[in-house]
Design a protein around this motif. Structure first.
Motif, short mmCIF file in Angstrom:
data_model
loop_
_atom_site.label_atom_id
_atom_site.label_comp_id
_atom_site.label_asym_id
_atom_site.label_seq_id
_atom_site.Cartn_x
_atom_site.Cartn_y
_atom_site.Cartn_z
N PHE A 254 63.90 78.57 8.90
CA PHE A 254 64.06 77.12 8.69
C PHE A 254 65.42 76.81 8.06
CE2 PHE A 254 59.22 76.74 8.58
CZ PHE A 254 59.20 76.41 9.92
N MET A 255 65.91 77.71 7.20
CA MET A 255 67.22 77.45 6.60
C MET A 255 68.34 77.60 7.60
SD MET A 255 67.04 78.75 2.76
CE MET A 255 65.96 77.89 1.64
N GLN A 256 68.09 78.33 8.68
CA GLN A 256 69.11 78.49 9.71
C GLN A 256 68.80 77.64 10.94
OE1 GLN A 256 68.92 82.68 10.24
NE2 GLN A 256 70.08 83.12 8.40
N ASN A 257 67.96 76.61 10.79
CA ASN A 257 67.58 75.71 11.88
C ASN A 257 66.95 76.45 13.05
OD1 ASN A 257 68.31 73.50 10.54
ND2 ASN A 257 70.18 73.09 11.68
N ARG A 258 66.16 77.47 12.77
CA ARG A 258 65.44 78.16 13.82
C ARG A 258 63.94 77.93 13.62
NH1 ARG A 258 65.36 83.28 13.21
NH2 ARG A 258 66.39 83.53 11.21
N ILE A 259 63.12 78.49 14.53
CA ILE A 259 61.67 78.32 14.41
C ILE A 259 61.06 79.50 13.66
CG2 ILE A 259 59.51 77.95 15.64
CD1 ILE A 259 61.15 76.95 17.99
N THR B 273 71.72 74.46 2.36
CA THR B 273 70.60 75.19 2.96
C THR B 273 69.28 74.48 2.66
OG1 THR B 273 70.76 76.65 1.08
CG2 THR B 273 71.56 77.50 3.15
N TYR C 59 68.85 71.82 5.21
CA TYR C 59 68.43 72.40 6.50
C TYR C 59 66.95 72.75 6.46
CZ TYR C 59 73.21 72.99 8.22
OH TYR C 59 74.47 72.78 8.68
N PHE C 60 66.51 73.27 5.32
CA PHE C 60 65.12 73.69 5.19
C PHE C 60 64.17 72.52 5.37
CE2 PHE C 60 61.33 74.68 2.69
CZ PHE C 60 60.98 75.87 3.27
N ILE D 190 65.84 71.51 14.48
CA ILE D 190 65.78 72.91 14.90
C ILE D 190 66.50 73.11 16.24
CG2 ILE D 190 64.13 74.57 15.86
CD1 ILE D 190 62.43 73.99 13.39
N THR E 93 66.75 76.17 18.06
CA THR E 93 66.18 77.10 19.03
C THR E 93 65.06 76.42 19.79
OG1 THR E 93 64.84 77.93 17.22
CG2 THR E 93 66.70 79.27 17.87
#
Lengths: 363, 160
Positions: free
Chosen positions: A61-66, B25, B28-29, B35, B37
């Motif tokens: 989540f901190m890297q904008n992923r799932i 960060t 972003y969280f 998101i 991806t």
């Protein structure tokens, strides 16, 4: 106080009496030991596995992923599947490695973190063993882990492992000082090393509130030093992936690797729960002296929820730190400890001694 | 005295910059709507690749089945791993001159590294990359493709 209605001591005492009335004292003692051991083993496995999953999710989540989302609902079974994969993997024996030490090292690391959780008070009366030197015991036992790491690095017969282990040794020896001194701040405030009385002493407010500036300072120093002690990023020099492949556990495979991995996460849990117990009141609900209604409302939440909530908060803080900052160089790491954290801590201790002497804190 | 001041100022500056990083960060969280991806097989229907994505080499043809390749062979010469073969052909124009045209433009997808040198070096912009990326096939021969459509011809030839 209202929180006493959730006291678990009668339950544990009744189990104890039941065992002693049905078995001879030796067998009852052994049965109790086994029972506690099994409970802690399951607890250890579940917490370790789910912390790995939590870390992967928080990082994502901190890297904008799932993050993991295929195995089970939102990936909840991912780490369990990983565990089975690791159990089925081959344990590669390294030629020219020191066989005995190579096989013993993961157990030393995991036993060190296992011993630590014995002294943690999870809730009122839910306490495996209540030492009168609880904080000292946890510090002493958790620093045994570095011996395992050094043995792992030495016996692997691999230069990367050895470099990683030596770095880890330098790091833990340095940061142990900061961990001890920052805990000493609260020990001076509360006047006890016993974790149960330390929690009881926070019934009228947590030490981070009662101890104002020195306690807040000590809390942040403890979280920083604790992160370094558990070899987590940004202090993960012992297993710096980009420099040393995997550091001290380069040569380990299968379940022996999983032991190191689990021990790392359990150490994080241990550091977080010590921080929660000492600074944030452990299982003690949030009490503000004078506000009776508020205190009673807080008492309705069981202590175990408070304990896990606070621990989860500190764990999240440590993950947040890990996924924000880049890794330190070894000289920067030692600079941070010897030039910044240690002097700050020493000054803090003197200030706390003065504050306690003059009574300038909330009693 | 100055060094002591610098030491303390350094601590505060350091903590401030660390907090700044943690704010980013932390933001972003919290922002789960941002998101980046995607879940691939589920989103196949609405998946849209980007313009600069290098899927596979194609030769664009217009509606009248005309392309721009004149069969010069520069792409074949520039390809570092020989994944392009240009087989040229000759025709006699209406003026009686012999002229080189493209016969078959063969593209070996199995050997291509998607470096893009062919597209960059083509003097008449006849080649391009498509957005197609699902290349898996059961037969290796299916990876050898002929880029010019059967019966197609050069745009200029029409004008003559």
């Amino acid at each position: 106080m209202g929180y006493q209605k959730y006291d678990l001591a009668p339950l544990t005492h009744s189990i104890d009496q039941y065992l002693y009335s049905h078995l001879s004292s030796t067998w009852a003692f052994l049965a109790e030991m086994t029972l506690i051991g099994v409970v802690f083993l399951i607890f250890y496995a579940v917490i370790g596995l789910y912390l790995v999953l939590a870390e992967r999710k928080v990082c994502a989540f901190m890297q904008n992923r799932i993050g993991p989302n295929r195995v089970g609902w939102y990936g909840v079974l991912q780490t369990i599947a990983d565990l089975f994969k690791l159990l089925l993997k081959e344990l590669i024996t390294i030629r020219k490695a020191d066989k005995l030490l190579f096989n013993i090292a993961p157990f030393i690391v995991i036993i060190a973190s296992f011993l630590g959780i014995a002294a943690i008070p999870f809730a009122m009366g839910l306490h495996a063993i209540d030492f009168n030197i609880g904080i000292f015991y946890i510090m002493a036992v958790s620093s045994v882990g570095v011996v395992g790491i050094l043995i792992a690095g030495w016996s692997s017969n691999n230069k990367y492992s050895l470099i990683g282990a030596m770095r880890s040794g330098a790091q833990i020896v340095s940061y142990e000082l900061s961990v001890g001194l920052s805990l000493l701040v609260i020990v001076i405030y509360s006047g006890t090393l016993q974790l149960s009385t330390l929690v009881e002493s926070q019934a009228d407010g947590w030490w981070i509130i009662k101890g104002h500036i020195p306690a807040i300072l000590a809390f942040f120093v403890f979280v920083t030093a604790g992160t370094a002690e558990t070899n987590r990023g940004p202090f993960d020099l012992a297993e710096a992936e980009s420099e040393l492949t995997a550091g001290f556990h380069t040569e380990y495979s299968g379940i022996k690797f999983a032991f190191f991995f689990l021990a790392e996460y359990m150490n994080m849990f241990l550091v977080a729960s010590v921080a929660a117990t000492v600074f944030l009141g452990g299982w003690m609900p949030l009490h503000i002296p004078g506000l009776e209604g508020f205190n009673n409302a807080m008492d309705f939440i069981p202590p175990i929820v408070w304990y896990f909530g606070k621990t989860a908060f500190v764990i999240f803080l440590m993950m947040w730190i890990k996924w924000t900052f880049p890794r330190l160089r070894i000289d920067q790491l030692l600079n941070l400890e010897w030039k910044y954290l240690l002097p700050i801590n020493l000054v803090n201790i003197v200030v706390v001694a003065l504050i306690v002497l003059m009574g300038w804190y909330i009693k | 005295m100055k060094s002591i001041f610098d030491y303390i100022a350094g601590i505060f500056k350091g903590v401030w910059s660390l907090l700044k990083g943690m704010t980013i960060t932390g933001k972003y969280f919290i922002r789960l709507d941002k998101i980046v991806t995607q879940k691939y097989p589920e989103n196949r229907k609405k998946l849209k690749m980007y313009d600069r994505f290098k899927g596979e080499l194609i030769m664009p043809h217009d509606v009248n089945n005309f392309h721009k390749c004149n069969g010069c062979g520069i792409c074949e010469m520039n390809c570092p791993n020989g994944s392009i073969e240009v087989i040229s052909d000759k025709i006699i124009t209406s003026e009686g001159k012999s002229k080189r045209i493209i016969g078959t433009h063969i593209y070996h997808l199995s050997m291509c590294t998607f470096c893009g040198l062919c597209v960059k070096s083509c003097p008449s912009n006849a080649l391009a990359f498509s957005q197609e990326f699902e290349h898996a096939v059961f037969d290796r021969n299916k990876l050898t493709k002929v880029l010019n459509n059967p019966g197609s011809s050069l745009v200029k030839d029409l004008a003559e």
